[in-house]
Motif scaffolding. Structure first.
Motif, PDB file in Angstrom:
ATOM      1  N   ASP A  67       0.823  -1.211   0.000  1.00 18.03           N
ATOM      2  CA  ASP A  67       0.000   0.000   0.000  1.00 18.03           C
ATOM      3  C   ASP A  67       0.869   1.277   0.000  1.00 18.03           C
ATOM      4  OD1 ASP A  67      -2.377  -1.299  -0.295  1.00 18.03           O
ATOM      5  OD2 ASP A  67      -2.936  -1.210   1.814  1.00 18.03           O
ATOM      6  N   THR A  68       0.216   2.380  -0.351  1.00 15.84           N
ATOM      7  CA  THR A  68       0.988   3.609  -0.573  1.00 15.84           C
ATOM      8  C   THR A  68       0.417   4.813   0.181  1.00 15.84           C
ATOM      9  OG1 THR A  68      -0.351   4.181  -2.501  1.00 15.84           O
ATOM     10  CG2 THR A  68       1.598   2.835  -2.916  1.00 15.84           C
ATOM     11  N   VAL A  94      -0.862  -3.637  -3.875  1.00 13.47           N
ATOM     12  CA  VAL A  94      -1.975  -2.774  -3.480  1.00 13.47           C
ATOM     13  C   VAL A  94      -3.060  -3.657  -2.866  1.00 13.47           C
ATOM     14  CG1 VAL A  94      -3.732  -1.149  -4.291  1.00 13.47           C
ATOM     15  CG2 VAL A  94      -1.438  -1.110  -5.291  1.00 13.47           C
ATOM     16  N   GLY A  97      -8.773  -1.162  -3.941  1.00 12.30           N
ATOM     17  CA  GLY A  97      -8.894   0.094  -4.687  1.00 12.30           C
ATOM     18  C   GLY A  97      -9.551   1.227  -3.934  1.00 12.30           C
ATOM     19  N   HIS A 101      -5.326   3.632   0.367  1.00 10.08           N
ATOM     20  CA  HIS A 101      -4.366   2.524   0.196  1.00 10.08           C
ATOM     21  C   HIS A 101      -3.582   2.609  -1.112  1.00 10.08           C
ATOM     22  CE1 HIS A 101      -5.707   0.466   3.836  1.00 10.08           C
ATOM     23  NE2 HIS A 101      -6.811   1.169   3.580  1.00 10.08           N
ATOM     24  N   TYR A 102      -4.217   3.191  -2.159  1.00 13.98           N
ATOM     25  CA  TYR A 102      -3.472   3.309  -3.420  1.00 13.98           C
ATOM     26  C   TYR A 102      -3.106   4.759  -3.733  1.00 13.98           C
ATOM     27  CZ  TYR A 102      -7.380   5.467  -5.835  1.00 13.98           C
ATOM     28  OH  TYR A 102      -8.341   6.351  -6.197  1.00 13.98           O
ATOM     29  N   LEU A 105       0.233   6.095  -5.103  1.00 11.91           N
ATOM     30  CA  LEU A 105       0.872   5.402  -6.235  1.00 11.91           C
ATOM     31  C   LEU A 105       1.369   6.353  -7.319  1.00 11.91           C
ATOM     32  CD1 LEU A 105      -1.051   2.207  -7.443  1.00 11.91           C
ATOM     33  CD2 LEU A 105       1.411   2.482  -7.020  1.00 11.91           C
ATOM     34  N   LEU A 118       3.483  -3.773 -10.122  1.00 15.39           N
ATOM     35  CA  LEU A 118       2.400  -3.505  -9.171  1.00 15.39           C
ATOM     36  C   LEU A 118       1.460  -4.693  -9.138  1.00 15.39           C
ATOM     37  CD1 LEU A 118       1.349   0.002 -10.594  1.00 15.39           C
ATOM     38  CD2 LEU A 118       2.954  -0.404  -8.732  1.00 15.39           C
ATOM     39  N   ILE A 120      -1.976  -6.237  -8.078  1.00 17.41           N
ATOM     40  CA  ILE A 120      -3.285  -5.654  -7.747  1.00 17.41           C
ATOM     41  C   ILE A 120      -4.384  -6.554  -8.313  1.00 17.41           C
ATOM     42  CG2 ILE A 120      -3.289  -4.174  -9.840  1.00 17.41           C
ATOM     43  CD1 ILE A 120      -4.522  -1.939  -8.082  1.00 17.41           C
ATOM     44  N   ALA A 124      -9.956  -3.897  -8.504  1.00 19.78           N
ATOM     45  CA  ALA A 124      -9.574  -2.637  -7.847  1.00 19.78           C
ATOM     46  C   ALA A 124      -9.771  -1.460  -8.796  1.00 19.78           C
ATOM     47  CB  ALA A 124      -8.118  -2.705  -7.395  1.00 19.78           C
ATOM     48  N   ASN A 142     -12.275   7.101  -7.442  1.00 23.57           N
ATOM     49  CA  ASN A 142     -10.990   6.459  -7.751  1.00 23.57           C
ATOM     50  C   ASN A 142     -10.612   6.633  -9.223  1.00 23.57           C
ATOM     51  OD1 ASN A 142     -12.996   4.822  -8.690  1.00 23.57           O
ATOM     52  ND2 ASN A 142     -11.992   2.903  -8.133  1.00 23.57           N
ATOM     53  N   LEU A 145      -7.214   5.838 -10.567  1.00 17.88           N
ATOM     54  CA  LEU A 145      -6.701   4.464 -10.511  1.00 17.88           C
ATOM     55  C   LEU A 145      -7.140   3.704 -11.766  1.00 17.88           C
ATOM     56  CD1 LEU A 145      -5.143   2.418  -8.719  1.00 17.88           C
ATOM     57  CD2 LEU A 145      -7.354   1.620  -7.905  1.00 17.88           C
TER      58      LEU A 145
END
Ligand SMILES: [Fe+2]
Ligand SMILES: [Fe+2]
Length: 336
Positions: A67-68, A94, A97, A101-102, A105, A118, A120, A124, A142, A145
């Motif tokens: 996670d980021t 990750v 989504g 947590h993302y 990125l 990555l 995932i 997500a 999101n 993403l």
């Protein structure tokens, strides 16, 4: 791949900062000295999680980020404050989504020269919405993403639903079976005044976060389990990690246990603590969405296993030490 002999887990981003926490055996902190030394920069707290995992075996090492956090700004700031070079990362996992947590990125990828794999879950990337009790909808929160966006910035997206070995002894669990009765989605309430929704097959549904995954780190006959927000349930996550790795011991669990949201019944916290006791988790590092009340309850009930983990905490595991401390329940992985 060879399993690691040493593992360090560093909390780069986490909700809490506590400069008063002292170092303990095998645990180091960005403490009072770090915060007050004018030559250093203190790390800052942010809603979210970013855990750096460094594994070593012989002369070799490997670094993965689980996670980021919510923003690249805090991720990069904290990494610099803690002396972590994110340019040296080998992999990112990750957990799901949601932006806490993302969210870091994009900033992370923009800060690097080299491409970065990555791991995932494909779902997500589904568009997600926040519907407020007033009926108002915050659309597509999101939108940043997408596979295309990440790949344009140098991300090498590895979409997977099954467990995936992402480095030596490091397994991204993929989708987590949801078998534990008290962790069923129908028993969980994200928040009473907003509903998180996801678009799928042309319809919008309540978001039960099917993309939620954890990470297992193998060390000796045990594993360390990292969870993001535990939408699949922290007990489900640990059981799945044990099953896919065949490990005998749970040396540690780090991350958000999803007990802190308003509306989550007290019985769920009680049942979770009981299950953690039965699983003989040796070190317990509840963070983020676990919520302070549930964390304090865990500290009271499992004092030998509980570790207060905040931004800047580093926990060191060593296979030789772990082997010496035979499986002996709470606190086992802390004893030398
Ligand atoms: Fe989440
Ligand atoms: Fe979260």
């Amino acid at each position: 791949m060879q399993d690691p002999t040493k593992v360090t887990v560093t909390s780069i981003t986490e909700n809490y900062v506590d400069m008063l926490l002292a170092d303990e055996e095998h645990i180091s902190r960005a403490g009072l000295f770090h915060h007050f030394d004018p030559k250093r920069t203190p790390p800052i707290g942010e809603n979210g999680i970013a855990l750096l995992v460094e594994v070593e075996w012989g002369r070799y090492s490997y670094r993965a980020l689980f996670d980021t956090g919510m923003t690249g700004k805090v991720l990069l700031h904290n990494a610099a404050a803690l002396g972590v070079d994110l340019g040296q990362l080998d992999h990112v996992v990750v957990s799901h989504g949601h932006p806490d947590h993302y969210g870091g990125l994009v900033g992370l990828l923009e800060s690097r020269e080299a491409s970065l794999p990555l791991s995932i879950h494909p779902e997500a990337f589904l568009p997600r919405y926040l519907r407020l009790a007033s009926g108002e909808v915050a659309p597509f929160y999101n939108s940043d993403l997408t596979r295309e966006h990440l790949e344009r910035l140098g991300g090498r997206v590895v979409g997977h639903r099954e467990p995936l070995e992402v480095g030596p002894g490091l397994i991204a669990t993929g989708e987590i079976p949801r078998n534990v009765a008290f962790e069923q989605p129908s028993r969980r309430i994200d928040t009473p005044n907003a509903l998180i929704q996801v678009a799928h097959d042309g319809c919008v549904h309540a978001d039960v976060v099917p993309d939620d995954q954890a990470m297992a780190i193998k060390l000796g006959d045990g594993i360390i389990v990292l969870v993001g927000c535990s939408h699949a349930g922290v007990v489900n996550s640990i059981r799945h990690a044990l099953e896919i790795t065949g490990a005998q011991r749970v040396l540690g669990v780090f991350g958000g246990f999803h007990l802190g949201f308003p509306g989550v019944p007290q019985e769920r916290t009680t049942a979770t603590i009981e299950a953690l006791r039965e699983l003989e988790v040796e070190m317990l590092c509840p963070m983020h969405c676990t919520g302070m009340q549930a964390m304090m309850e865990m500290r009271r009930q499992l004092p030998d296993a509980f570790v207060m983990n905040c931004t800047g905490t580093r926990v060191h595991f060593d296979a030789a030490r772990i082997e010496l401390s035979a499986k002996n329940g709470p606190g086992g992985a802390r004893r030398s």
